[in-house]
Each structure stands twice: as C-alpha cells, then as structure tokens.
Design a protein around this motif. Structure first.
Motif, PDB file in Angstrom:
ATOM      1  N   ARG A 151       0.838  -1.212   0.000  1.00 62.48           N
ATOM      2  CA  ARG A 151       0.000   0.000   0.000  1.00 62.48           C
ATOM      3  C   ARG A 151       0.870   1.259   0.000  1.00 62.48           C
ATOM      4  N   ARG A 152       1.926   1.221   0.784  1.00 60.46           N
ATOM      5  CA  ARG A 152       2.799   2.388   0.953  1.00 60.46           C
ATOM      6  C   ARG A 152       3.685   2.615  -0.271  1.00 60.46           C
ATOM      7  N   GLU A 153       4.251   1.528  -0.799  1.00 56.05           N
ATOM      8  CA  GLU A 153       5.316   1.665  -1.802  1.00 56.05           C
ATOM      9  C   GLU A 153       4.876   1.406  -3.236  1.00 56.05           C
ATOM     10  N   ILE A 154       3.807   0.613  -3.416  1.00 59.26           N
ATOM     11  CA  ILE A 154       3.540   0.139  -4.781  1.00 59.26           C
ATOM     12  C   ILE A 154       2.187   0.579  -5.328  1.00 59.26           C
ATOM     13  N   ILE A 155       1.116   0.367  -4.587  1.00 61.33           N
ATOM     14  CA  ILE A 155      -0.217   0.724  -5.101  1.00 61.33           C
ATOM     15  C   ILE A 155      -0.700   1.975  -4.371  1.00 61.33           C
TER      16      ILE A 155
END
Ligand SMILES: Cc1cc2nc3c(=O)[nH]c(=O)nc-3n(C[C@H](O)[C@H](O)[C@H](O)COP(=O)(O)O)c2cc1C
Length: 192
Positions: A151-155
């Motif tokens: 959630r934080r880094e990719i989507i």
C-alpha cells in the motif's frame, strides 16, 4: 476396457512456506499425485538435505515469493543440487503480485514483484542438466506487514488498492488449488 498405466512414478513434493499459502498448494499437488496412484511424499524444505531428492523420479519444489524472487532457502537449495540427477523437476510459487495475464499494469507489477521466480528455477536446472517440466504460480494473501508495504510503496491509487486487496486476500482459493492439481497431473503425465 482396462487402461494400462506405464509405471508408478516416485514423486516428492517439497516446499518452503512462512505463512502457509504455499503449503496449501503443495498439499493440493500431493493429493492429486496420490489420487493418480503414484508414490508420493510431502516434505518441508528445511527438513531435508538436497541429497534426499536422489531417490525420486519427479520433484515438485515450491516457494513463497520473497523480494521478487524465490525465497532465499529455496535459491540456496537449488544451488546445492548435484548435476545430472535421476529426477526431473517442476516448480510452483505463491506470490502477492498479480498474475501477469491480467492486463498491462498488472503484467508490469508481476514482472517487478514475482518475475524472477520462474527463471530462478530454470537457470540452475539448465546449469545442472535437470529436466525442468513446468512452472505453476498463483496468488497468496500477504500478511498485514507486507500488505502495508504494498500500500505504501507500490499501489498508491485508492481504487486500485481496494480492488487489489479484496482480490488477493482470498488466495489461494479453491480455483487455485484445482489449477495446482491440474498442473500436477500434467507434470506427471509429461514425466511418463
Ligand atoms: C518477507 C516477505 C517478502 C515478500 N516479497 C514479495 C514479493 O517480492 N513479491 C510478491 O509477489 N509477494 C511477496 N511476498 C508475499 C508472499 O510471497 C505471499 O504472501 C506468499 O503467498 C507467501 O507464501 P507462504 O504463505 O507460503 O509463506 C512477500 C512476503 C514476505 C513475508
């Protein structure tokens, strides 16, 4: 009419799991091979040495996907195999990336998050003259820490996130296990 079976294949299903997703798939493969009346054993990777594989005809090796690749213990295990063994190999993986066939954006994410897994089976097999019969992969729900990371880094997009997390959380599901069983039957068939 009597159907003639050529011979019993000695099969090992060995897997590395941290949170049990890969274990579910391994058990599906094990059950399918058992139902086909072959000799089959199910083992955890950390309970055996590479030399244990030598008594088998066909070895399924399973791994959780970590950092876009097979988990480290599996990479090490493949590296330690002796060349030109008597067994053939098939590989399977669970990962939290999408499946590549689900559209362009998802294909890119699959490549980035899980794309090294299949080549990481094929490379050592080519180097060691091991016949690699095929590869199966399906989604596996991420633990909360990994979901937070995604959630934080990719989507970053909220709608994409909701769609993603709703989908991934249910895997491996009954359809995945059936696909794994179909894969197992195909591999045994290919071996014979
Ligand atoms: C430390 C760690 C790293 C992970 N890295 C990835 C990754 O790079 N790509 C991916 O698709 N999934 C990744 N995942 C998610 C797992 O591959 C997925 O949840 C898998 O189904 C876990 O299998 P297991 O339950 O058999 O351990 C990671 C999970 C953990 C715990």
């Amino acid at each position: 009419m009597q159907i003639q079976r050529s011979h019993t294949v000695r099969v090992l299903v060995v897997y590395y799991t941290q949170t049990k997703n890969t274990e579910l798939v391994a058990k599906g493969i094990y059950e399918e091979v058992m139902s086909l009346d072959h000799d089959v054993e199910l083992m955890k990777l950390n309970s055996i040495e590479p030399g244990f594989l030598d008594g088998f005809d066909l070895v399924f090796i399973g791994s959780a996907c970590h950092d876009g690749d097979l988990a480290k213990p599996v990479l090490r295990f493949l590296e330690e195999l002796s060349p030109s063994p008597s067994f053939k190999m098939a590989g399977f993986v669970t990962h939290s990336a999408y499946k590549a066939e689900w559209g362009k954006r998802r294909e890119e994410l699959y490549e980035r998050w899980a794309g090294k897994c299949e080549p990481s089976f094929i490379g050592p097999c080519n180097d060691k003259n091991i016949d690699f019969l095929g590869y199966f992969h399906c989604l596996g729900a991420p633990i909360p820490e990994v979901a937070d990371f995604i959630r934080r880094e990719i989507i970053h997009d909220e709608d994409e996130w909701i769609e993603y997390i709703n989908e991934v959380q249910s895997h491996p599901n009954a359809a995945d296990i059936q696909d794994a069983k179909d894969f197992a039957a195909k591999m045994v068939n290919k071996y014979e």
